[in-house]
Design a protein around this motif. Structure first.
Motif, PDB file in Angstrom:
ATOM      1  N   ASP A 122       0.873  -1.150   0.018  1.00  0.00           N
ATOM      2  CA  ASP A 122      -0.046   0.006  -0.135  1.00  0.00           C
ATOM      3  C   ASP A 122       0.755   1.288   0.082  1.00  0.00           C
ATOM      4  O   ASP A 122       0.533   2.278  -0.439  1.00  0.00           O
ATOM      5  CB  ASP A 122      -0.968  -0.061   1.136  1.00  0.00           C
ATOM      6  N   ILE A 123       1.878   1.175   0.758  1.00  0.00           N
ATOM      7  CA  ILE A 123       2.951   2.332   0.753  1.00  0.00           C
ATOM      8  C   ILE A 123       3.504   2.615  -0.599  1.00  0.00           C
ATOM      9  O   ILE A 123       3.597   3.487  -1.218  1.00  0.00           O
ATOM     10  CB  ILE A 123       4.036   2.102   1.724  1.00  0.00           C
ATOM     11  N   ILE A 124       3.819   1.513  -1.382  1.00  0.00           N
ATOM     12  CA  ILE A 124       4.397   1.403  -2.629  1.00  0.00           C
ATOM     13  C   ILE A 124       3.327   2.307  -3.772  1.00  0.00           C
ATOM     14  O   ILE A 124       3.722   2.994  -4.406  1.00  0.00           O
ATOM     15  CB  ILE A 124       4.796  -0.008  -3.140  1.00  0.00           C
ATOM     16  N   ASP A 134       6.243  15.909  -3.026  1.00  0.00           N
ATOM     17  CA  ASP A 134       5.127  15.648  -2.711  1.00  0.00           C
ATOM     18  C   ASP A 134       4.803  14.935  -1.236  1.00  0.00           C
ATOM     19  O   ASP A 134       3.534  15.201  -0.818  1.00  0.00           O
ATOM     20  CB  ASP A 134       4.520  15.258  -3.910  1.00  0.00           C
ATOM     21  N   MET A 135       5.543  14.088  -1.332  1.00  0.00           N
ATOM     22  CA  MET A 135       5.403  13.009  -0.061  1.00  0.00           C
ATOM     23  C   MET A 135       6.434  13.320   0.845  1.00  0.00           C
ATOM     24  O   MET A 135       7.512  13.884   0.698  1.00  0.00           O
ATOM     25  CB  MET A 135       5.182  11.804  -0.650  1.00  0.00           C
ATOM     26  N   ILE A1711     -12.942   6.217  -2.740  1.00  0.00           N
ATOM     27  CA  ILE A1711     -11.494   6.323  -3.507  1.00  0.00           C
ATOM     28  C   ILE A1711     -11.027   7.757  -3.180  1.00  0.00           C
ATOM     29  O   ILE A1711      -9.947   7.944  -3.003  1.00  0.00           O
ATOM     30  CB  ILE A1711     -11.669   6.271  -5.092  1.00  0.00           C
ATOM     31  N   ILE A1712     -12.051   8.610  -3.058  1.00  0.00           N
ATOM     32  CA  ILE A1712     -11.690  10.109  -2.773  1.00  0.00           C
ATOM     33  C   ILE A1712     -11.252   9.947  -1.110  1.00  0.00           C
ATOM     34  O   ILE A1712     -10.004  10.690  -0.816  1.00  0.00           O
ATOM     35  CB  ILE A1712     -12.898  10.929  -2.774  1.00  0.00           C
ATOM     36  N   GLY A1713     -11.905   9.537  -0.286  1.00  0.00           N
ATOM     37  CA  GLY A1713     -11.531   9.404   0.959  1.00  0.00           C
ATOM     38  C   GLY A1713     -10.373   8.567   1.451  1.00  0.00           C
ATOM     39  O   GLY A1713      -9.543   9.159   1.981  1.00  0.00           O
ATOM     40  N   ALA A1714     -10.294   7.776   0.689  1.00  0.00           N
ATOM     41  CA  ALA A1714      -8.918   6.626   1.089  1.00  0.00           C
ATOM     42  C   ALA A1714      -7.625   7.403   0.327  1.00  0.00           C
ATOM     43  O   ALA A1714      -6.587   7.384   1.245  1.00  0.00           O
ATOM     44  CB  ALA A1714      -8.856   5.296   0.405  1.00  0.00           C
ATOM     45  N   VAL A1715      -7.782   8.065  -0.664  1.00  0.00           N
ATOM     46  CA  VAL A1715      -6.466   8.795  -1.346  1.00  0.00           C
ATOM     47  C   VAL A1715      -6.253   9.870  -0.523  1.00  0.00           C
ATOM     48  O   VAL A1715      -4.835  10.281  -0.084  1.00  0.00           O
ATOM     49  CB  VAL A1715      -6.824   9.067  -2.883  1.00  0.00           C
ATOM     50  N   THR A1716      -7.189  10.706  -0.131  1.00  0.00           N
ATOM     51  CA  THR A1716      -7.029  11.851   0.473  1.00  0.00           C
ATOM     52  C   THR A1716      -6.128  11.551   1.872  1.00  0.00           C
ATOM     53  O   THR A1716      -5.117  12.115   2.514  1.00  0.00           O
ATOM     54  CB  THR A1716      -8.181  12.412   0.788  1.00  0.00           C
ATOM     55  N   LEU A1717      -6.718  10.415   2.436  1.00  0.00           N
ATOM     56  CA  LEU A1717      -6.387   9.892   3.899  1.00  0.00           C
ATOM     57  C   LEU A1717      -4.947   9.536   3.927  1.00  0.00           C
ATOM     58  O   LEU A1717      -4.036   9.693   4.598  1.00  0.00           O
ATOM     59  CB  LEU A1717      -7.298   9.024   4.422  1.00  0.00           C
ATOM     60  N   ASN A1718      -4.693   8.598   2.871  1.00  0.00           N
ATOM     61  CA  ASN A1718      -3.222   8.041   2.538  1.00  0.00           C
ATOM     62  C   ASN A1718      -2.489   9.187   2.505  1.00  0.00           C
ATOM     63  O   ASN A1718      -1.175   9.014   3.134  1.00  0.00           O
ATOM     64  CB  ASN A1718      -3.384   7.131   1.403  1.00  0.00           C
ATOM     65  N   ASN A1719      -2.665  10.213   1.480  1.00  0.00           N
ATOM     66  CA  ASN A1719      -1.757  11.375   1.330  1.00  0.00           C
ATOM     67  C   ASN A1719      -1.592  12.119   2.640  1.00  0.00           C
ATOM     68  O   ASN A1719      -0.401  12.538   3.071  1.00  0.00           O
ATOM     69  CB  ASN A1719      -2.022  12.137   0.225  1.00  0.00           C
ATOM     70  N   LEU A1720      -2.447  12.011   3.401  1.00  0.00           N
ATOM     71  CA  LEU A1720      -2.361  13.045   4.728  1.00  0.00           C
ATOM     72  C   LEU A1720      -1.319  12.149   5.587  1.00  0.00           C
ATOM     73  O   LEU A1720      -0.597  12.793   6.399  1.00  0.00           O
ATOM     74  CB  LEU A1720      -3.938  13.032   5.376  1.00  0.00           C
ATOM     75  N   LEU A1721      -1.488  10.999   5.524  1.00  0.00           N
ATOM     76  CA  LEU A1721      -0.754  10.014   6.612  1.00  0.00           C
ATOM     77  C   LEU A1721       0.706   9.946   6.027  1.00  0.00           C
ATOM     78  O   LEU A1721       1.626   9.539   6.851  1.00  0.00           O
ATOM     79  CB  LEU A1721      -1.122   8.588   6.483  1.00  0.00           C
ATOM     80  N   LEU A1722       0.993  10.363   4.871  1.00  0.00           N
ATOM     81  CA  LEU A1722       2.375  10.568   4.312  1.00  0.00           C
ATOM     82  C   LEU A1722       2.864  11.777   4.115  1.00  0.00           C
ATOM     83  O   LEU A1722       4.041  12.021   3.481  1.00  0.00           O
ATOM     84  CB  LEU A1722       2.304   9.535   2.968  1.00  0.00           C
TER      85      LEU A1722
END
Length: 1871
Positions: A122-124, A134-135, A1711-1722
């Motif tokens: 998932d991180i990859i 960006d990350m 998808i919107i929530g998951a991508v946003t949260l993943n980027n927020l966590l990284l």
């Protein structure tokens, strides 16, 4: 700016410290120019005085503002110096648990000594495709940057990983390679990426060892080149190794180990395949026990060997070669245990029969004698002779160890060579990415030749690094057109020249090695003589003549000269090598042979294509083996290092510097001393120094404007932001040299950003003070106004209270006066009323006595009169009755005589009635006239009689009244007499009674006393009983309440358990559906891969076969069930082609497919076990449900039997009444047999009997007809079932026969067997479980599965119950109707009887002529009524006949059409001419269209082409009805079903499915196309269900639509295929949306400032964020909403089902929530309070969009819950334990890892915010410790919710559909 402006009071600085290297302090006094010291206060409160250097006057380093601490990039710091870098790394590592940090172009990685969950797939996926800035910093970000630059710039890349031993170099390189393997994939099916990763365990086993600093230290350097093709997919790899530490084979220091492979073999020595190696524990061998640490904690050497062997197998090294490798390794261990003893001082000997030497010789295949001799001897050659010289024990031991090292080095090189062979492919390499894992700068107490080579390599790498950094800085300045000034940086070329130049250290070492008597001492003297005075970098230790010191770029290192020459020569006894070359062991011979003659372990010859490997191989020759070792190790290393540098210079380098935080391997423990040493050694500080020398801080104009807008006035803001920034900077910073304006950026000197931040903070602080001042003023004024208002209110209430007291006093005075008045009035009125009552009582008694006396007199008189009246009346009535009886008797006798005479005359006349009819036809009119006259006379008679009766009644009443009055008067008189006599007797009795009364009173008193006593006792007893009763009632109430509570608890518990079970079942079903849909996706992927392979094979073969071939894209689930006979040949031909293709494919694909098949089998077995467990649970519940079912069924049967008995009893009662009536009629007829009129009664009785018989006959006929109709209906149903193979439907008659649960179970199993596809058969559900589910509050069965199977079963059972109830009600109604009919008949008979009696009575009173006329009239009326009844029956029969004829015509037409198609080929033309043409087969009413489309078989390709392949969705969706292609295809299918053409049905469906797959494969990335065909596929599926003929689907249809149902074919299995196709289209639609939305999500949801001015932009470093400030082209939230609206409108235009749209929207929001949260966590820069506000606002806009579209109930809002909670977490207070508790209760949708990650990443944007303390994070972790959840950090963005297709019938009539001409379907004919 002056120092006095910065070094002011409260400014913070860094001062040197012995323990912590740098310590923070705060100025307590302003610094002034000329001060010799600074007044400081440490963080612990200690005050110190820091003296300045009097020579340099250098001030201590300033500390960065707190908001800059913890930055992702060290170059973003305003003050760039060593303490700032060290502090930033420490804060990130200790407080935030972040191990990666950027330092310009370098990634600094600190070893956490703990496994972190940041390397998953998932991180990859999260880092894939992202820009480096960006990350958050990560090794994956560096790998992605290298991969992206390779693809974008068409230039090879290198990732240089360096660091100390134990710093994590190998792990970092491993993760980089894993990233490439995951992101790029391989270009073939050879699993190259797996092979590349599989090389890691092999190289770790043979090249890594445990050291004091690292448990898995790489003891060699390696450079791995990963090759890519033109599509940038991995095609192969190549590995180069450098400087293997061979000395570790024979010696290890304390707490260290040999190479891992030796310990793995010893740990696995008990295995049968290793018995011949004769190994034992590692402590038994010299080479593995010297370090005294044979075991590594947490490592299982046995399992590691299994991993190593699996890696060997994956790389193609077969079992025989592996066995040989292990033999060589075991032989090395045995060789180390060979004990050499002294024979004398100059010679040595090996004892005979040494078991270790014997084992060595057996393992390597050499003779014991030769090996033992040459281990203790050596051969010397001169020009003329050869001598054999003995060796002392020490030299012999060294020769033995040298041989061991040489064998291991050869084996190491052989393994590397064959790993490279396994990784090379024939595909041409387009580009490569190299990963260099090489040792970092090393310095120990004793440094030898290995450390010298390592540090030499690091000097070369540091030079290349410095040049690259300098070049990047220069390019940046030139790009921005900044004036370029030369930046001084450290150049280590003199140090490199000292080592490698002519007469350098390596040159002198090689020269000394060539000398016959060269030694380490003589070499040291040469070094001193050559370099001590000429080179400042070379020094001699004061206390040693056998060592030298070199000033490296990192530090000074002292090298000991002992062993340099021996290690550089690396000599081995030539005779020992010759003995090994003569070995019988093939692998050992191969190790020492020329490389060209070596064979591959896999038996394959290395390919000639691809890039030539760059590794250096020494020139070997079999004849000149003595020169094999002439090339020194130093020379080889120098050459290979130079080639490496050439390779690196030809690529774009990326740097990873690994830091070891402490020497004790403690998790997240930071030692500043060790960290500073490594930072200095790895070049990080040099990068900082180069950056700080120029303009390290760089801002874009937009970023600068957004950050420092607060420092500008309104008049300073111009439309041109660049000019605005220029004007503002000129005002804020007076020194022009402190900044430069570039084309797109502003460049600042070190410290300027901190100064600007200070100005900004001061401005914000002043603004805060002003805001606080205003707010405090407002609060004070508000407080004053509140007090003033309170005082006024108190005064008002006080005055009001006083006024109320006065009013109360006045009211009380008035009230007292009124009370006194009324009291006095009451007393007087009471006295008056007492007097009045006494007078009235006396008057009442007197008047009552007089009235009673008068009443008694009147009463006696009245009773006498009554007695007289009754006596006289009785006498009169007796006389009247006697007279009346006599008169009646006389009349009866006379009338009887007259009646007999008349009867005789009537009989005579009756015989001649027919004669009179014939003779006197005109008599009827006369009879009618006479009848009318008789009626009129009757009416007059009746009126006269009524008048007479009225007069008689009035006269009788008057006479009765008069008689009564007379009798009353007589009675009164008699009473008066009697009363007089009674008065005397009453007086006497009165005296007696008075006496008795006195006696009775005494008795009464006694009784009353006794009664009072008894009453008291009873009351006491009653009270006790009431008390007991109350306590019992209380107990009863308590018990009732307890029972109610228990029942309520049980009810709630049962409800919860049922809800949980229901939820679990739904979850299991969703998981099963998701697993099934994933299998469909995998199946589709394999199909596409198979198609691609087939195309590649076709292209490679270049052979085109003639004829039409079916494409393999038709291989979908269940398709094999529908292939028709004409395709068998093509399928066989395709199978042969497939076999040819398979033979040419790589065997790895077969292994992969076999592995996948095994997994599927295991999954199938697990599902089967789960089903068996479910069935056992159902069996346990079956007994109870069966009992309940039988009980309910028995009650129903009992009720039916009782009802039947009741109806039968009523029927018997009616029959009995009818029989009694008949008997009474017969009795009356018998009694009047001799009287006139008796024949009429017989006639009536005969008619009644005839009508009853006719009724019985009719009833029997009705029953016979009903049974025939039922049997015909059953026969027709069975016939239809056999002919059409339709799905099982429950008929009324069949269900009514299911008397018990077993029959019901069999019917249900039949239903499932016919309804389900045979490919997906499951065990039938038990009837008991089905009934229990039907009784429970289950969810909507439409959603349980997509084809509605359970719902069908449920509806079938409901229909069964309904039909049984309907049948019972029908029987009940039939019984009721029969009873009513019988009652009606009985009533009619009674009425007829009464009418006959009246008519007979009337006829008897008429004269003879009138009687004849009346009888004729009666007969005519009866005949007319019968005639009318018969006419009605005839009309009914005519209507029935017409209806049956009409049905017969329809059936004959269908039979004719069906028979014509079957007998067309068998009938001759002559027969066809002779056949009569029935006009019924060609009715004119066929002009009414039947909703079918006819086409010819040859037009099928044209139909598919025009309707599917070449159809443009935009025109169809806008201009035509939604789902038109689906309707057209179904209408064509209906016609094929109508003509009973199974082949046409199959080909049409197969072509449709294949064409839809083809168009999706061709235009699968077009959302509009995919949405259009998803809508049409679902509509086609709904049409197949709606018109299937199933009652469950037909109940929503109109009668006309039900007529259009399919009649000949059951397409249930095709429905499953189309459902699978719809699932694939849905998943393709989700992928399309994801590809469109994903690039917009991060920019729109996180980066864009929807609320302007809330978020602040922090300073950034070299790694700029690509979209930190939204420009014109940046995606915003409005862009996302517009895109969502476009998706929604497109699906609505295409007519997509509303439920399906809801599922699509839910997936979009996930998808919107998951991508946003993943980027927020990284992304650390996104975790701030202001960003939380932005996110919550954006989420509210998404919810508003859902509300506008009416989609709030689709579950999309719930998918955003993790993101909402993360935003709330950024905004809530994070200090106290109450805050921790609130966070734990609030963040239920977030995992513990996500909560802790957000708290660690939380970064204040302004100085007024506070960081989250480490203690608070520990508190959160403690509270969340008991949570059971997944440890995964990121959400799975690839997860797709399982889709369902609820049945959605269409109200559109098929016959009304018009085909537009634009579709070019003119060849279709409407039927």
């Amino acid at each position: 700016m002056a120092a006095s402006e910065l070094y002011t009071k409260c400014a913070r600085v860094w001062i040197p410290d012995v323990e912590e290297v740098w310590k923070s302090a705060e100025l307590t006094k302003d610094y002034k120019n000329g001060d010799a010291s600074l007044q400081l206060m440490l963080e612990d409160g200690t005050s110190i005085e820091h003296k300045l250097d009097p020579k340099t006057k250098n001030l201590p380093y300033l500390r960065n503002p707190d908001i800059l601490v913890g930055e992702n990039d060290l170059t973003a710091l305003s003050y760039l110096h060593e303490p700032a870098v060290l502090h930033n790394l420490k804060v990130r590592f200790i407080d935030s648990k972040l191990i990666y940090t950027y330092c310009g172009i370098v990634l600094v990685a600190i070893n956490p000594y703990e496994t972190l969950p940041i390397y998953g797939s998932d991180i990859i996926n999260a880092y894939s495709g992202q820009n480096m800035g960006d990350m958050d910093p990560h090794i994956f970000a560096v790998a992605e940057e290298a991969y992206k630059q390779m693809a974008r710039d068409e230039r090879n890349q290198s990732i240089i990983v360096s660091g100390e031993s134990g710093a994590g170099k190998t792990v970092s390189a491993k993760y980089a390679m894993r990233y490439f393997a995951t992101v790029s994939g391989s270009a073939s099916e050879a699993n190259v990426e797996e092979k590349v990763l599989a090389s890691n365990p092999i190289m770790e086993a043979i090249g890594n060892a445990k050291t004091t600093r690292n448990d898995n230290s790489s003891r060699f350097g390696k450079y791995i080149e990963i090759g890519f093709d033109t599509r940038f997919r991995i095609i192969g790899a190549n590995m180069r190794t450098y400087l293997l530490e061979k000395s570790r084979v024979v010696f290890q220091a304390d707490e260290e180990r040999n190479y891992h492979i030796f310990y793995q073999l010893c740990a696995s020595s008990h295995l049968p395949e290793f018995k011949n190696l004769k190994l034992s524990s590692a402590n038994d061998f010299l080479y593995t026990r010297q370090g005294r640490s044979p075991v590594i904690d947490g490592v299982d050497d046995t399992k590691e060997l299994c991993s190593t062997r699996n890696a060997f197998s994956l790389l193609g090294i077969n079992e025989s070669y592996q066995k040989g490798l292990f033999q060589v390794l075991a032989a090395i261990l045995h060789l180390g245990n060979v004990e050499i003893k002294d024979r004398d001082s100059d010679s040595s000997v090996i004892p005979p029969n040494n078991r270790h030497l014997t084992a060595f010789c057996e393992l390597v295949g050499v003779t014991y004698q030769d090996m033992s001799q040459w281990l203790c001897h050596r051969k010397l050659k001169t020009a003329t002779e050869t001598y054999i010289k003995t060796l002392p024990r020490l030299q012999a031991t060294n020769a033995r160890d040298a041989l061991s090292k040489h064998i291991y080095a050869k084996l190491f090189n052989w393994i590397v060579e064959h790993v490279n062979k396994a990784l090379i492919t024939n595909v041409k390499q387009h580009s490569f990415i190299g990963v260099l894992d090489i040792y970092g700068f090393e310095t120990f107490e004793i440094n030898s030749f290995e450390q010298f080579c390592i540090n030499y390599a690091n000097e070369k790498l540091q030079q290349q690094f410095n040049m690259h950094v300098f070049k990047l800085e220069q390019e940046e300045y030139m790009k921005e057109q900044i004036p370029w000034t030369l930046i001084d940086f450290y150049d280590n070329q003199p140090c490199i020249n000292l080592i490698e130049a002519k007469m350098g250290i390596l040159d002198l070492l090689d020269e000394e090695c060539r000398m016959p008597r060269g030694s380490d001492d003589s070499w040291a003297q040469k070094l001193y003589n050559t370099h001590l005075k000429t080179c400042s970098l070379f020094e001699k230790p004061r206390m040693s003549n056998r060592a030298f010191i070199i000033q490296h770029f990192a530090d000074k290192v002292e090298y000991q000269c002992d062993g340099f020459l021996a290690k550089n020569k690396d000599t081995v006894n030539e005779e020992q090598i010759n003995v090994l070359k003569a070995s019988k062991f093939d692998l050992l011979v191969e190790l020492f042979q020329d490389e060209e003659k070596a064979t591959s372990p896999t038996g394959q010859v290395p390919g000639t294509g691809g890039r030539t490997r760059l590794s250096i191989k020494p020139d070997k020759s079999r004849d000149t083996s003595s020169r094999e070792h002439k090339k020194t190790v130093g020379c080889q290393f120098r050459n290979s290092l130079q080639m490496l540098m050439d390779t690196l210079n030809a690529t774009t380098p990326h740097y990873v510097r690994c830091i070891k935080p402490n020497d004790f391997k403690l998790a997240f423990s930071f030692d500043p001393k060790r960290a500073v040493q490594q930072l200095r050694a790895c070049g990080v500080l040099e990068t900082i120094r180069i950056s700080a020398a120029g303009f390290p801080s760089r801002w874009t104009y937009q970023e600068f404007f957004s950050r420092y807008r607060v420092l500008m006035k309104q008049k300073d803001v111009l439309p041109d932001k660049k000019l605005t920034c220029r004007n503002v900077l000129e005002k804020l910073v007076q020194d022009q040299d402190k900044y430069q304006f570039g084309k797109t950026k502003i460049f600042f000197r070190a410290g300027q950003v901190a100064y600007l931040e200070k100005l900004r903070a001061d401005k914000l602080r002043a603004a805060c003070i002003r805001i606080q001042k205003t707010i405090r003023c407002w609060l004070a004024r508000k407080k004053y106004l509140r007090k003033r208002s309170a005082a006024i209110t108190i005064q008002r209430f006080t005055r009001g209270y006083q006024a109320r007291c006065l009013a109360k006093f006045l009211r009380r005075t008035q009230a007292a006066t009124i009370i006194q008045k009324y009291q006095r009035m009451y007393v007087e009125r009471k006295r008056y009323r007492q007097k009045q009552a006494a007078a009235l009582a006396m008057q009442t008694i007197l008047r009552a006595y007089m009235a009673r006396q008068k009443y008694q007199a009147l009463l006696r008189e009245h009773k006498a009169v009554i007695i007289q009246k009754h006596i006289r009346g009785w006498l009169a009535r007796c006389w009247y009755k006697r007279s009346l009886v006599s008169l009646v008797y006389l009349q009866c006798c006379f009338r009887r005589m007259k009646a007999r005479r008349e009867l005789k005359k009537l009989k005579i006349e009756a015989r001649s009635v027919e004669h009179f009819k014939k003779l006197n036809k005109g008599m009827e009119n006369k009879i009618m006239q006479l009848q009318r006259k008789i009626d009129e006379q009757h009416k007059d008679n009746k009126l006269t009689n009524e008048r007479l009766i009225g007069l008689e009644t009035s006269y009788t009443a008057e006479s009765e009244r008069m008689r009564g009055e007379l009798n009353r008067l007589r009675g009164v008189e008699e009473d008066a007499k009697n009363k007089g006599n009674q008065v005397n007797s009453l007086l006497e009795e009165l005296e007696k009674l008075r006496k008795e009364l006195s006696a009775t009173q005494q008795e009464k008193k006694t009784i009353e006393d006794w009664a009072q006593t008894y009453r008291d006792e009873m009351e006491k007893m009653v009270a006790e009983l009431k008390e007991q009763n109350g306590s019992l009632k209380k107990d009863k109430d308590d018990l009732n309440r307890l029972i109610q509570e228990q029942s309520q608890q049980m009810t709630e518990k049962m409800a919860r358990s049922i809800a949980e079970e229901t939820q679990q079942l739904e979850t299991d079903l969703n998981e099963e559906r998701s697993r099934y849909q994933n299998l469909l996706t995998e199946h589709l992927r394999l199909e596409e891969k198979y198609d691609d392979l087939k195309e590649e094979m076709a292209l490679s073969s270049n052979v085109s076969k003639p004829g039409h071939r079916r494409t393999d894209s038709t291989h979908s689930s269940n398709e094999s069930e529908y292939t028709y006979n004409s395709e068998y040949a093509e399928l066989e031909e395709g199978s042969r082609a497939t076999e040819d293709v398979t033979r040419g494919m790589d065997t790895s694909l077969t292994l992969k497919l076999q592995k996948r098949l095994t997994e599927l089998e295991q999954e199938k077995q697990s599902l089967r076990n789960e089903l068996e467990n479910k069935e056992e649970q159902f069996q346990r519940a079956r007994a109870r449900d069966d009992a309940e079912f039988k009980k309910a069924r028995g009650a129903e049967l009992e009720y039916e039997s009782l009802k039947r008995q009741e109806l039968e009893s009523e029927n018997k009662k009616l029959k009995h009444n009818l029989a009694e009536m008949r008997q009474s009629l017969l009795g009356h007829a018998a009694t009047g047999a001799g009287a006139p009129g008796s024949p009429a009664y017989k006639v009536l009785l005969d008619q009644l009997n005839a009508s009853c018989e006719e009724l019985e006959v009719r009833k029997e006929e009705v029953l016979i007809l009903r049974s025939q109709l039922v049997s015909q209906k059953e026969a027709m149903q069975h016939k239809d079932e056999k002919e059409t193979m339709t799905e099982t439907s429950v008929y009324v008659e069949d269900v009514s026969k299911l008397k018990d649960a077993d029959e019901l179970k069999q019917a249900y199993i039949g239903l499932k067997d016919t309804n389900r596809s045979p490919r997906f058969m499951r065990k039938p559900l038990e009837v008991s479980d089905l009934l229990s589910r039907l009784r429970s509050a289950a969810p909507d069965f439409h959603k349980l599965n997509e084809d509605g199977e359970l719902w069908l079963v449920n509806q079938g059972l409901k229909e069964t119950i309904r039909l049984l109830e309907h049948q019972l009600q029908t029987q009940r109604r039939s019984y009721d109707n029969e009873v009513e009919a019988l009652r009606g008949e009985l009533q009619n008979v009674k009425e007829e009887n009464n009418r006959q009696q009246q008519l007979l009575a009337q006829n008897l009173q008429l004269p003879p002529e009138a009687r004849i006329e009346a009888s004729l009239q009666h007969e005519i009326t009866r005949l007319t009524n019968e005639n009318l009844d018969l006419m009605e029956q005839l009309e009914k029969q005519d209507r029935t006949i017409r209806k049956l004829k009409k049905q017969l015509k329809v059936y004959s037409k269908r039979i004719g059409e069906m028979g014509a198609g079957q007998t067309e080929g068998q009938t001759s033309p002559g027969q066809m001419v002779d056949e009569p043409i029935h006009p019924v087969n060609i009715p004119r009413r066929e002009k009414d269209f039947q909703g079918m489309l006819e086409y010819k078989k040859e037009d099928e390709l044209k139909l598919v082409k025009n309707l599917i392949l070449e159809l443009k969705p935009r025109g169809v969706a806008v201009n035509l009805i939604p789902g038109l292609p689906a309707y057209i295809l179904f209408m064509c299918l209906r016609h094929a079903d109508y003509v009973n053409d199974d082949q046409k049905v199959r080909t049409l469906l197969t072509s449709t499915i294949n064409s839809i797959k083809k168009i999706l494969k061709k235009r699968g990335n077009d959302f509009e196309t995919v949405s259009f065909w998803l809508s049409n596929t679902c509509r086609f599926l709904h049409c197949l269900k709606q018109y299937s003929g199933d009652e469950a689907f037909m109940k929503h249809n109109s009668s006309r639509q039900n007529e259009h149902s399919l009649s000949n074919f059951d397409l249930a299995e095709y429905r499953q295929v189309i459902s699978d196709l719809a699932i694939q289209i849905y998943q393709q639609l989700i992928k399309c949306m994801e590809n469109i939305l994903q690039p917009m999500i991060v920019s729109g949801m996180l980066e864009h400032e929807t609320i302007q001015g809330v978020s602040g932009v922090k300073p950034t470093g070299l790694r700029k964020r690509t979209s930190s400030i939204a420009d014109e082209g940046t995606d915003t939230l409005d862009s996302i909403l517009r895109q969502l609206s476009a998706f929604h409108s497109t699906m609505c235009q295409h007519g997509t089902d509303p439920e399906l749209i809801k599922q699509v929207v839910k997936q979009q929001f996930y998808i919107i929530g998951a991508v946003t949260l993943n980027n927020l966590l990284l992304r650390k820069d996104m975790c701030s309070w202001s960003k939380g506000m932005q996110i919550r606002y954006n989420v509210s806009q998404l919810e508003e969009w859902l509300r506008d579209k009416g989609l709030m109930t689709c579950g999309a809002k719930e998918t955003l819950e993790p993101l909402i909670q993360a935003a709330q977490l950024l905004q809530v207070k994070k200090k106290t334990d109450e805050d921790a508790e609130a966070i734990c209760s609030m963040c239920q949708a977030l995992t513990t890892a996500q909560i802790v990650k957000v708290l660690n990443l939380y970064t204040p944007v302004n100085e007024f915010e506070e960081r989250v303390s480490v203690a608070f994070i520990r508190t959160i972790q403690t509270r969340l410790r008991d949570r059971c959840e997944s440890p995964q950090l990121l959400m799975d963005t690839k997860m797709i919710y399982p889709v369902t297709f609820p049945f959605n019938p269409s109200s559109l009539a098929l016959e009304t559909i018009q085909i537009p001409g634009s579709l070019n379907l003119g060849f279709l004919t409407r039927v």
